[in-house]
Write a protein that holds these residues in place. Structure first.
Motif, short mmCIF file in Angstrom:
data_model
loop_
_atom_site.label_atom_id
_atom_site.label_comp_id
_atom_site.label_asym_id
_atom_site.label_seq_id
_atom_site.Cartn_x
_atom_site.Cartn_y
_atom_site.Cartn_z
N SER A 65 0.93 -1.13 -0.15
CA SER A 65 -0.13 -0.12 0.13
C SER A 65 0.88 1.34 0.13
O SER A 65 0.53 2.09 -0.78
CB SER A 65 -1.05 -0.11 1.53
OG SER A 65 -1.76 0.86 1.36
N VAL A 66 2.02 1.24 0.82
CA VAL A 66 2.59 2.45 1.02
C VAL A 66 3.39 2.67 -0.38
O VAL A 66 3.70 3.87 -0.80
CB VAL A 66 3.69 2.26 2.08
CG1 VAL A 66 4.96 3.24 1.98
CG2 VAL A 66 3.29 2.41 3.36
N ARG A 67 3.94 1.69 -0.94
CA ARG A 67 4.63 1.64 -2.41
C ARG A 67 3.62 1.82 -3.62
O ARG A 67 4.28 2.10 -4.77
CB ARG A 67 5.39 0.47 -2.46
CG ARG A 67 6.57 0.34 -1.51
CD ARG A 67 7.67 1.32 -2.01
NE ARG A 67 7.80 1.31 -3.53
CZ ARG A 67 7.55 2.60 -4.19
NH1 ARG A 67 7.10 3.69 -3.50
NH2 ARG A 67 7.74 2.43 -5.63
N GLY A 68 2.52 1.63 -3.33
CA GLY A 68 1.43 1.75 -4.44
C GLY A 68 1.44 0.86 -5.32
O GLY A 68 1.46 0.98 -6.69
N SER A 69 1.92 -0.47 -4.82
CA SER A 69 2.06 -1.73 -5.84
C SER A 69 1.42 -3.01 -5.54
O SER A 69 0.67 -2.94 -4.43
CB SER A 69 3.65 -2.01 -5.52
OG SER A 69 3.85 -3.11 -6.21
#
Length: 176
Positions: A65-69
């Motif tokens: 989620s943090v990485r948008g992956s």
């Protein structure tokens, strides 16, 4: 079907300039990290996210989620980082399906070694080209774009992950 909302000449010029600048900036930063540190930008970003987390650890789902992956892309990257000894996965004691990604001392050292060159490349190619007012404006513009994209991207990621978990396992016939 309604008529497309074509870009004006000014919008077309801005779009092409933005797209080219974004592409060249990304390629430059990717090349700098590969050349000086031997790591792709994606791995650098994972190491940064873990270095900034409490205890240098994040749940894999949170890291995605943090990485948008997507989880599968992140899992692939973490597997490569594990092979280098920079990250290790740990089982989550409260959730048998979950796991943690933990930044190792070796991974932190690799990040510390890569960071100065990367930061200098970002400074030279982006911030040194802009006035303080332009930096402020770029921040506002970037946040507006992200606010519009996040819900759409999240929906796509959720659909990709649902398809991954729903995909049937296919067994290949045994040669005999």
């Amino acid at each position: 079907m309604s008529e497309p909302r074509w870009l004006t000449d000014d919008e077309q010029r801005v779009w092409r300039s933005y797209a080219q600048a974004s592409s060249l900036l990304h390629a430059h930063l990717e090349g700098q990290l590969q050349h000086e540190s031997g790591m792709p930008h994606t791995y650098y970003e994972v190491l940064v996210a873990l270095s900034e987390a409490d205890g240098r650890r994040l749940r894999m789902s949170e890291l995605a989620s943090v990485r948008g992956s997507s989880r599968s892309r992140l899992s692939h990257a973490v597997a490569r980082l594990e092979a280098k000894g920079w990250v290790q996965r740990e089982s989550c004691p409260t959730d048998k399906r979950g796991s943690w990604a933990v930044l190792t001392d070796s991974g932190f050292a690799a990040l510390e070694e890569a960071a100065p060159g990367h930061v200098e490349a970002v400074r030279e190619t982006l911030f040194d080209q802009l006035s303080a007012e332009q930096v402020r404006q770029l921040g506002e513009i970037s946040e507006a774009i992200l606010a519009g994209l996040r819900p759409k991207c999240q929906a796509v990621r959720e659909a990709e992950e649902a398809a991954e978990f729903a995909a049937p396992v296919v067994e290949l016939p045994k040669s005999g």
